[in-house]
Design an enzyme around this catalytic site. Structure first.
Site, short mmCIF file in Angstrom:
data_model
loop_
_atom_site.label_atom_id
_atom_site.label_comp_id
_atom_site.label_asym_id
_atom_site.label_seq_id
_atom_site.Cartn_x
_atom_site.Cartn_y
_atom_site.Cartn_z
N LYS A 190 62.68 76.65 20.37
CA LYS A 190 61.09 76.56 19.94
C LYS A 190 59.61 76.94 21.07
CE LYS A 190 57.22 72.32 19.32
NZ LYS A 190 57.08 70.61 19.38
N SER A 244 56.63 64.79 17.21
CA SER A 244 57.46 66.18 16.16
C SER A 244 58.50 66.52 16.68
CB SER A 244 56.66 67.01 18.34
OG SER A 244 55.39 66.91 18.00
N SER A 301 54.76 68.35 15.27
CA SER A 301 55.26 70.20 16.09
C SER A 301 56.11 71.15 15.58
CB SER A 301 54.33 70.31 17.12
OG SER A 301 55.03 69.57 17.57
#
Lengths: 474, 475
Positions: A70, A169, A145
């Site tokens: 990420k 997330s 996210s």
């Protein structure tokens, strides 16, 4: 067979046995990415020729396995954006602790995945680099996210990926994309090198195709870190050893408050409360209703605590030392205002303003301090319930993936999609999301996920029950 | 008008490394060379407390008679400035390391215990450099993350003199316990002063004015003096005073407005989530208490008693622990406390001041000093020659006073025969002066002493010459 379809566990074994190399895997991944990612857009950067690795022994648990990262976890000498314009051209001079651990475990670091700007969001739509789409329906969001990480694992354009979870997330996008995602106990995994959103809630965790990979990766990531004072020096068990253990006699709590919600899709409720519970009982587990009375306050508490910490954590992005700086600034105030005014997207600015307000003199007691008190109550709820049951079963998200733009203009509705995941962050307990069915919408089959929660540092139990449940579905 | 003053002192700890990372603390290094991702506040980094800062802070709390906090917690103080890399300073707000305590001062022969409010730990910011590139400011973050103790007094000081004495005493304590080097030139001690005045002791405190930019103890004294006068005059003219922050202008000797109360920052303090609170154990407290040396006030009292020194002399000799230790060693060697003290307060302090040295940066040792004092006592060298010619050589090179004396030909002639010869010559050559003396002009004798000294090329023992000249004249 295309190597991109295999799990990390299988690939590490194949690499060890000399049946394939990490180059072979990367080649297959590159091909898959070329075929699919122009429409999914899970990656913000990918270069198959530029991967990072260390020389390690063949015994290394992730020997030769490529892991996607990420874009809020620092990798030495590589760009990192957090999905924000304000970090354009920033290159990190150091590795996050989790990157060090992956490299030492034989993993190959490649590709950076898309995310909501600074992890503020549940749809992956607030990224400065454009939205990521759900591989199951390109008209829908992958969740957020860590939407990029969930989407690439689901689309088989990555074997496994790292995400971060502040209020859901990792778990919510895992649920929406039909993969496995775990948020470990707060302090289980070092946060050093994770660009902070809310320091008291953030945790890094893996997104994987199955529970075994999740256990394999967490074993590598977990453990105390002298660089992170909030990391815990609690021994890390061999999580793989929990797989295959039967769940006879295990007590599962089903919190009644989680099924009273408006907006809970009937298909999700059925998949979790009836079907999954039945499957687990058939294996000898006992389900019982439990109560988490302060659940209703979780979202309110979260949207005080998280933005407060974020408003302070994001103060360093001021254009002075690194990242993007507005080209025309006359004086210092203008430098700050223009850089931050144009460098941050609207959701980031909304949360900075919320947090700044709740920390302001005269409001601090009414907001932040009170929120922290309720947070303690929420934690006590879990302490009580875990005296009676081993794990808690809930939906991960009230609905399957929603459409792009559907909630983008209504922040409050967007915030509600994290209603089942936020409490675990507030309480600091571990929680895992596992696929548990599908709901057909607009002719497309959309994954549904369930969530297991356990008491602090009891990730082993989560893997045990998640693996048992997963076994009934394959 | 009655002035009330409180001081906030920032003292830099003398640890090897910074408070939340392992960067070295060094003065005057090239800009941005003592930095790492943590003190640069790069994205993703986390602070880890340097335990030595906690230990030294605890020692300071105990030395100042304060009560240590049971739990160590940090808070974030949020504000924007280019020298503050994270956009917040990690400090202690709600729960400082130490509560209360006092600093004992002596002004005008009276001692007073100045009460302390708190001592807390925090990190320093970097520095802005405005004068190197036209129209641009540069940021040097070497200092960012330097460990500081902020020591806040109660509004317990009544005059500029007391403020000055407070700083002198506080500095002496911090140095004595090995917590800070307290070097003002290196910015180890910085001070802000809060000053207010009121008409009667029964009135509530006046509007508090905070004065910043005080770079020396002298500046603190002058600025406090100035503020008391400014505020007094304003009130006497019937003007209103406001709570505000003012800057001291050292060159012009006055303060000017920096910001009013309305412009004050809202620092939005909240608990630092990146650092886990921890308990202060009884062992921690006992260990630091055991590490406390004799404190300056106690040492001063002992010097007065043991060495029969005045309060003033004892104060001067105990301000700096190295001086005090050296003095005691020297007294053991010379067995003459009074003369030794005079040497310190006269020659040694002057020498150190002129060369900007501390005592351990010279080659002077207690035995060497004792040798020098012995030469004077035995009349081998004049006090003047000892002070002006021999002492600097000894301090600089560590040579023995005796060899300097020989090398420079400073041995005094005390031999009666030699002196008698020079005196006879002088009397012969100056019959008029002799006659003057005999007719009652006392000063004539001194002229003759001077002649004798000149004949001896300054080597004659002047005391002896005086005696002998008088005797010869009266004969």
């Amino acid at each position: 067979m295309n190597l991109s379809q295999k799990t990390a566990f299988e690939l590490a074994e194949s690499c060890r046995a000399g049946k394939c190399s990490s180059e072979d895997i990367l080649k297959d991944l590159a091909r898959a990415i070329e075929a699919k990612d122009s429409s999914i857009k899970a990656y913000v950067r990918f270069d198959a020729k530029k991967s990072l690795r260390r020389t390690v022994s063949k015994e290394a648990p992730l020997y030769g396995v490529p892991i996607a990262i990420k874009d809020n976890i620092c990798v030495e000498n590589e760009a990192i954006t957090c999905g924000s314009k304000i970090l354009q051209n920033f290159v990190s001079p150091y590795n996050a602790t989790v990157i060090e651990r992956l490299l030492d475990a034989g993993a190959v670091i490649f590709g950076r995945t898309n995310m909501d700007e600074f992890a503020f969001g549940s749809s992956c739509e607030t990224s400065f680099y454009g939205p990521t789409r759900n591989p199951h329906d390109l008209g829908r969001v992958p969740g957020g996210s860590s939407g990029g990480s969930a989407a690439c694992v689901a689309a088989q354009t990555a074997i496994a990926a790292l995400g971060s979870d502040t209020g859901g997330s990792i778990r919510q996008p895992a649920s929406l994309c039909g993969v496995v995602g775990i948020k470990p106990t707060y302090g289980r995994v070092s946060r050093y090198g994770l660009i902070a959103f809310a320091s008291s809630l953030d945790q890094i965790g893996p997104l994987t195709r199955d529970v075994r990979d999740s256990a394999l990766l967490l074993k590598v990531l977990a453990g105390g870190d002298p660089r992170d004072s909030t990391s815990a020096n609690v021994p890390v068990p061999d999580y793989l050893s929990f797989l295959g253990k039967d769940i006879k006699g295990m007590k599962i709590g089903i919190p009644k408050e989680y099924f009273k919600k408006e907006g809970l899709s009937p298909a999700v409720e059925k998949a979790v409360r009836q079907e999954a519970a039945q499957v687990l009982e058939k294996q000898g587990a006992r389900c019982e209703e439990v109560s988490l009375p302060h659940t209703a306050f979780a979202i309110g508490v979260y949207y005080i605590v998280a933005p407060s910490e974020a408003s302070s954590n994001l103060a360093r992005f001021d254009g002075v030392r690194f990242g993007w700086r507005h080209p025309s600034t006359g004086n210092l105030l203008e430098l700050y205002e223009k850089t931050r005014g144009e460098g941050f997207g609207s959701e980031a600015k909304r949360r900075i303003i919320l947090g700044t307000y709740s920390l302001s003199s005269g409001y601090y007691d009414a907001y932040y301090l009170r929120a922290m008190k309720v947070r303690t109550r929420i934690k006590q709820d879990f302490d009580e319930v875990f005296k009676k049951v081993n794990v808690i079963l809930t939906p991960t998200s009230p609905t399957p993936a929603f459409k792009l733009g559907e909630k983008a203009t209504n922040p409050l509705e967007m915030y509600l999609s994290d209603i089942y995941t936020i409490s675990a962050n507030l309480a600091g307990i571990p929680a895992i999301s596992v696929p548990c069915g599908a709901e057909v919408r607009d002719g497309k089959s959309l994954p549904i996920g369930l969530q297991f929660m356990a008491k602090p540092f009891d990730e082993g139990k989560l893997f045990q029950i998640a693996h048992a449940f997963e076994g009934t579905r394959i | 008008m009655i002035p009330t003053i409180g001081l906030e002192v920032h003292a830099q700890f003398n640890t090897r490394t910074k408070i939340f990372c392992s960067c070295a603390l060094r003065f005057a290094s090239p800009p941005n060379t003592l930095v790492c991702p943590v003190c640069l506040g790069l994205p993703g980094v986390l602070p880890v407390l340097n335990r030595e800062v906690f230990r030294l802070g605890l020692r300071a709390v105990l030395a100042l008679g304060g009560t240590p906090s049971k739990t160590i917690r940090f808070d974030r103080k949020n504000y924007y400035y280019p020298d503050l890399p994270k956009g917040y300073q990690i400090s202690q707000f709600a729960d400082p390391l130490g509560h209360g305590g006092f600093v004992e001062i002596a002004v005008g022969g009276k001692t007073k215990k100045v009460k302390l409010n708190r001592l807390h730990l925090e990190e320093d910011a970097g520095k802005l450099i405005h004068d190197q590139v036209p129209d641009k400011s540069l940021v040097d973050l070497n200092r960012a993350g330097t460990p500081l103790a902020e020591i806040v007094s109660e509004p317990d000081l009544d005059s500029a003199e007391e403020a000055y004495a407070y700083l002198v005493s506080l500095k002496a304590i911090l140095k004595a316990i090995g917590v800070s080097d307290c070097d003002m030139e290196k910015g180890h001690l910085r001070c802000d002063a809060n000053v207010s005045v009121r008409k009667n002791a029964s009135d509530p405190l006046g509007k508090k004015v905070e004065v910043k930019n005080l770079n020396s103890f002298k500046a603190v004294k002058q600025a406090v003096q100035y503020e008391i006068q400014r505020q007094t005059e304003a009130l006497e003219k019937g003007e209103k005073l406001f709570q505000e922050t003012r800057l001291w202008d050292d060159a012009r000797g006055r303060t000017h407005l920096m910001r009013s109360k309305e412009e004050a920052h809202d620092y939005r303090y909240f608990p630092e989530p990146d650092l886990v609170p921890f308990s202060v154990s009884q062992e921690d407290v006992e260990r630091e208490r055991a590490a406390l040396p004799e404190l300056p006030a106690a040492k001063k009292a002992r010097f007065m008693k043991d060495y029969a020194l005045s309060e003033y002399d004892a104060g001067l000799l105990t301000e700096e622990p190295k001086i005090a230790a050296f003095f005691e060693e020297a007294v053991r060697a010379t067995t003459d406390a009074k003369t030794t003290a005079n040497w310190f307060i006269g020659s040694i302090f002057a020498y150190l001041g002129a060369h900007n040295l501390n005592i351990d940066q010279t080659r002077l040792t207690a035995p060497l000093l004792a040798d020098l004092l012995r030469l004077v006592k035995e009349g081998k060298v004049s006090l003047q020659a000892a002070k002006e010619k021999i002492f600097p050589e000894v301090a600089e090179k560590g040579t023995s006073p005796e060899s300097v004396m020989k090398e420079k030909g400073l041995l005094q002639v005390s031999d009666d025969k030699a002196l008698e010869g020079w005196i006879a010559q002088a009397l012969d050559e100056n019959p008029k002066v002799v006659a003057d003396f005999k007719s009652g002009k006392e000063t004539a004798a001194m002229f003759l002493v001077g002649r004798v000294m000149r004949k001896s090329q300054g080597k004659a023992n002047p005391g002896k010459v005086q005696d002998m000249v008088r005797k010869a004249l009266q004969a």
